[in-house]
Design a protein around this motif. Structure first.
Motif, PDB file in Angstrom:
ATOM      1  N   MET A  78      35.268  51.034 -56.803  1.00  0.00           N
ATOM      2  CA  MET A  78      34.915  51.253 -56.271  1.00  0.00           C
ATOM      3  C   MET A  78      34.629  49.791 -55.342  1.00  0.00           C
ATOM      4  O   MET A  78      34.060  48.924 -56.725  1.00  0.00           O
ATOM      5  CB  MET A  78      33.304  51.852 -56.237  1.00  0.00           C
ATOM      6  N   VAL A  79      34.879  49.492 -54.116  1.00  0.00           N
ATOM      7  CA  VAL A  79      35.033  47.658 -54.004  1.00  0.00           C
ATOM      8  C   VAL A  79      33.988  47.904 -52.607  1.00  0.00           C
ATOM      9  O   VAL A  79      33.433  48.643 -51.859  1.00  0.00           O
ATOM     10  CB  VAL A  79      36.382  47.391 -53.312  1.00  0.00           C
ATOM     11  N   GLY A  80      33.582  45.998 -52.507  1.00  0.00           N
ATOM     12  CA  GLY A  80      33.363  45.922 -51.638  1.00  0.00           C
ATOM     13  C   GLY A  80      32.162  45.321 -52.179  1.00  0.00           C
ATOM     14  O   GLY A  80      31.572  45.542 -52.791  1.00  0.00           O
ATOM     15  N   LEU A  81      30.973  45.196 -51.146  1.00  0.00           N
ATOM     16  CA  LEU A  81      29.897  44.378 -50.956  1.00  0.00           C
ATOM     17  C   LEU A  81      28.203  45.981 -50.987  1.00  0.00           C
ATOM     18  O   LEU A  81      27.764  45.821 -51.651  1.00  0.00           O
ATOM     19  CB  LEU A  81      29.205  43.416 -50.381  1.00  0.00           C
ATOM     20  N   GLY A  82      29.101  47.424 -50.605  1.00  0.00           N
ATOM     21  CA  GLY A  82      27.945  48.334 -50.326  1.00  0.00           C
ATOM     22  C   GLY A  82      27.325  48.379 -49.453  1.00  0.00           C
ATOM     23  O   GLY A  82      26.962  47.532 -48.626  1.00  0.00           O
ATOM     24  N   VAL A  83      26.161  49.057 -49.350  1.00  0.00           N
ATOM     25  CA  VAL A  83      25.433  48.830 -48.402  1.00  0.00           C
ATOM     26  C   VAL A  83      23.961  48.682 -48.833  1.00  0.00           C
ATOM     27  O   VAL A  83      23.678  47.204 -47.745  1.00  0.00           O
ATOM     28  CB  VAL A  83      25.186  50.704 -47.518  1.00  0.00           C
ATOM     29  N   ASP A  84      24.297  49.154 -50.178  1.00  0.00           N
ATOM     30  CA  ASP A  84      22.729  47.786 -50.435  1.00  0.00           C
ATOM     31  C   ASP A  84      22.430  48.875 -51.779  1.00  0.00           C
ATOM     32  O   ASP A  84      23.618  48.855 -52.540  1.00  0.00           O
ATOM     33  CB  ASP A  84      21.175  48.449 -49.804  1.00  0.00           C
ATOM     34  N   PHE A  85      21.520  48.014 -52.929  1.00  0.00           N
ATOM     35  CA  PHE A  85      20.931  48.257 -53.170  1.00  0.00           C
ATOM     36  C   PHE A  85      21.321  50.223 -54.483  1.00  0.00           C
ATOM     37  O   PHE A  85      21.743  50.468 -55.236  1.00  0.00           O
ATOM     38  CB  PHE A  85      19.972  47.649 -54.401  1.00  0.00           C
ATOM     39  N   GLY A  86      20.989  50.338 -53.137  1.00  0.00           N
ATOM     40  CA  GLY A  86      21.411  52.325 -53.129  1.00  0.00           C
ATOM     41  C   GLY A  86      22.588  52.841 -53.334  1.00  0.00           C
ATOM     42  O   GLY A  86      22.612  53.640 -54.227  1.00  0.00           O
ATOM     43  N   ASP A  87      23.472  52.057 -53.557  1.00  0.00           N
ATOM     44  CA  ASP A  87      24.368  51.980 -54.222  1.00  0.00           C
ATOM     45  C   ASP A  87      25.289  51.992 -56.007  1.00  0.00           C
ATOM     46  O   ASP A  87      25.861  51.896 -56.057  1.00  0.00           O
ATOM     47  CB  ASP A  87      26.262  51.412 -53.453  1.00  0.00           C
ATOM     48  N   VAL A  88      23.914  50.999 -56.507  1.00  0.00           N
ATOM     49  CA  VAL A  88      24.277  51.223 -57.849  1.00  0.00           C
ATOM     50  C   VAL A  88      24.805  51.890 -58.622  1.00  0.00           C
ATOM     51  O   VAL A  88      25.733  51.835 -59.495  1.00  0.00           O
ATOM     52  CB  VAL A  88      22.850  49.919 -58.246  1.00  0.00           C
ATOM     53  N   SER A  89      24.238  52.995 -58.719  1.00  0.00           N
ATOM     54  CA  SER A  89      24.514  54.517 -59.689  1.00  0.00           C
ATOM     55  C   SER A  89      25.881  54.348 -59.776  1.00  0.00           C
ATOM     56  O   SER A  89      26.988  54.696 -60.144  1.00  0.00           O
ATOM     57  CB  SER A  89      24.207  55.290 -59.308  1.00  0.00           C
ATOM     58  N   GLU A  90      26.776  54.727 -58.460  1.00  0.00           N
ATOM     59  CA  GLU A  90      27.701  54.923 -58.738  1.00  0.00           C
ATOM     60  C   GLU A  90      28.976  53.407 -58.874  1.00  0.00           C
ATOM     61  O   GLU A  90      30.334  54.515 -58.754  1.00  0.00           O
ATOM     62  CB  GLU A  90      27.966  55.265 -56.787  1.00  0.00           C
ATOM     63  N   TYR A  91      28.721  52.618 -58.388  1.00  0.00           N
ATOM     64  CA  TYR A  91      29.531  51.341 -58.618  1.00  0.00           C
ATOM     65  C   TYR A  91      29.322  51.586 -60.053  1.00  0.00           C
ATOM     66  O   TYR A  91      30.453  51.128 -60.831  1.00  0.00           O
ATOM     67  CB  TYR A  91      28.379  50.445 -57.721  1.00  0.00           C
ATOM     68  N   VAL A  92      28.131  51.716 -60.552  1.00  0.00           N
ATOM     69  CA  VAL A  92      28.766  51.248 -62.488  1.00  0.00           C
ATOM     70  C   VAL A  92      29.057  52.322 -63.115  1.00  0.00           C
ATOM     71  O   VAL A  92      30.005  52.499 -63.776  1.00  0.00           O
ATOM     72  CB  VAL A  92      27.707  51.280 -63.131  1.00  0.00           C
ATOM     73  N   SER A  93      29.536  53.780 -61.978  1.00  0.00           N
ATOM     74  CA  SER A  93      30.241  55.168 -62.968  1.00  0.00           C
ATOM     75  C   SER A  93      31.178  55.017 -62.586  1.00  0.00           C
ATOM     76  O   SER A  93      31.794  54.342 -63.728  1.00  0.00           O
ATOM     77  CB  SER A  93      29.252  56.024 -61.852  1.00  0.00           C
ATOM     78  N   ILE A  94      31.485  54.297 -61.457  1.00  0.00           N
ATOM     79  CA  ILE A  94      33.513  54.649 -61.000  1.00  0.00           C
ATOM     80  C   ILE A  94      33.554  53.079 -61.886  1.00  0.00           C
ATOM     81  O   ILE A  94      34.512  52.955 -62.314  1.00  0.00           O
ATOM     82  CB  ILE A  94      33.188  54.450 -59.168  1.00  0.00           C
TER      83      ILE A  94
END
Length: 348
Positions: A78-94
């Motif tokens: 999962m790439v890019g800066l994302g929207v905010d810290f709410g993306d943290v679980s998805e980034y770490v998982s993927i």
């Protein structure tokens, strides 16, 4: 050679697949077609590759994908800066769990061939700076009050003087400043451990700002070049944050592909390599280049807006990649950006 490309349906991965198939390799692709990246199966998938549409975090899928492979090119993330810290679980998982699952599958098969990881320059955080009085310096994270006042450049924490940015080498301290950056560094660490325990050759290609065909179009997860081009296509001027003087290194996807092939084939390649053009530009210069090529008469709008997690300057020394991989970028900036304006992008 049988090569596994994870994320091989994506922006960079699909071009790597094309190059491997073109030179006669047997290619297996493992890609989950994540809905944030792919609303439907892309039309550009190479018919010469074998596609497994499954998640790299799926243990059974990963075990099947690595069976009999001679090399692994790990692009899935999962790439890019994302929207905010709410993306943290998805980034770490993927990114992190996905890498761990892949490496476990390789470990179970006693795999010792090359693993090439799609790394990122974001692991550095702020780039390399020198103070005329105090020498090389790692600045503190920029303060909100400075940013709000339009003071965007970091300053020397000792004397308070101006700092001069320099090209950053691979042995510079790492300091990830966001969730995506932290996961990319952890991917490197996991691969380092795997290399040490298994004897496998692991290579981390720290991509700088990549652009080119099949780049995601107009999403929070897209790169800045894609966001600027999307604005122009919608008849709007590119919105350049801060004062536009942020320095980056823009490298074409065709050069990224060559770097991956060199890393797969190079018997002595090991560890981290900056994959960059070596010709840094400011964000404003990049936006102006796109506007010139677009021919619409639009000019970039410098907004003064900022994101607290953004870094000011980061650009690379590609000397180690040239010396050990035989890699130097071939696509000139102006030529690459001109072609990018009409290149097909991936809508999500």
């Amino acid at each position: 050679m049988k090569v596994l490309v994870t994320g091989g349906a994506g922006f960079i991965g699909s071009h790597i697949v094309d190059a491997l198939v073109s030179r006669g390799d047997e290619v297996t692709v493992l890609d989950c077609l994540h809905p944030l990246a792919h609303p439907a199966k892309p039309g550009y998938l190479n018919p010469g590759a074998n596609y497994l549409f499954a998640d790299v975090r799926d243990r059974v899928a990963a075990e099947g994908a690595v069976e009999g492979v001679d090399a692994v090119c790990h692009q899935a993330a999962m790439v890019g800066l994302g929207v905010d810290f709410g993306d943290v679980s998805e980034y770490v998982s993927i990114n992190d769990l996905g890498t761990a699952t892949l490496l476990k599958a390789l470990w179970d098969r006693q795999f010792a061939g090359p693993v090439v990881l799609a790394g990122s320059m974001v692991v550095y955080g702020e780039g390399r700076y020198r103070c005329p009085a105090d020498g090389l310096m790692v600045p503190a994270p920029r303060r909100a009050d400075d940013l709000s006042a339009g003071r965007f450049d970091p300053f020397c924490p000792h004397c308070g003087g101006d700092l001069k940015p320099e090209a950053i080498p691979e042995d510079a301290p790492v300091s990830p400043r966001g969730v995506y950056a932290a996961t990319k560094l952890h991917q490197e660490h996991l691969c380092e451990v795997y290399a040490r325990e298994s004897g496998a050759r692991c290579v981390f290609l720290r991509y700088h700002n990549v652009y080119g065909p099949r780049m995601p179009f107009d999403t929070p997860y897209a790169g800045v070049a894609s966001i600027f081009r999307s604005s122009l296509q919608q008849g709007r001027p590119p919105q350049v944050f801060e004062d536009g003087a942020q320095i980056r290194d823009f490298v074409h996807s065709a050069d990224i592909v060559r770097a991956n092939l060199l890393a797969i084939d190079g018997p002595k390649a090991q560890g981290a390599y900056n994959i960059a053009s070596g010709q840094p530009k400011t964000l404003l210069e990049m936006a102006e280049c796109l506007c010139r090529g677009d021919g619409s008469g639009l000019v970039p709008q410098v907004t003064g807006r900022y994101r607290p997690s953004d870094v000011r300057h980061v650009f690379a020394s590609p000397a180690r990649a040239a010396r050990e991989l035989g890699f130097t970028a071939r696509v000139p900036f102006e030529e690459g950006m001109a072609g990018f304006l009409s290149a097909p992008l991936r809508k999500s």
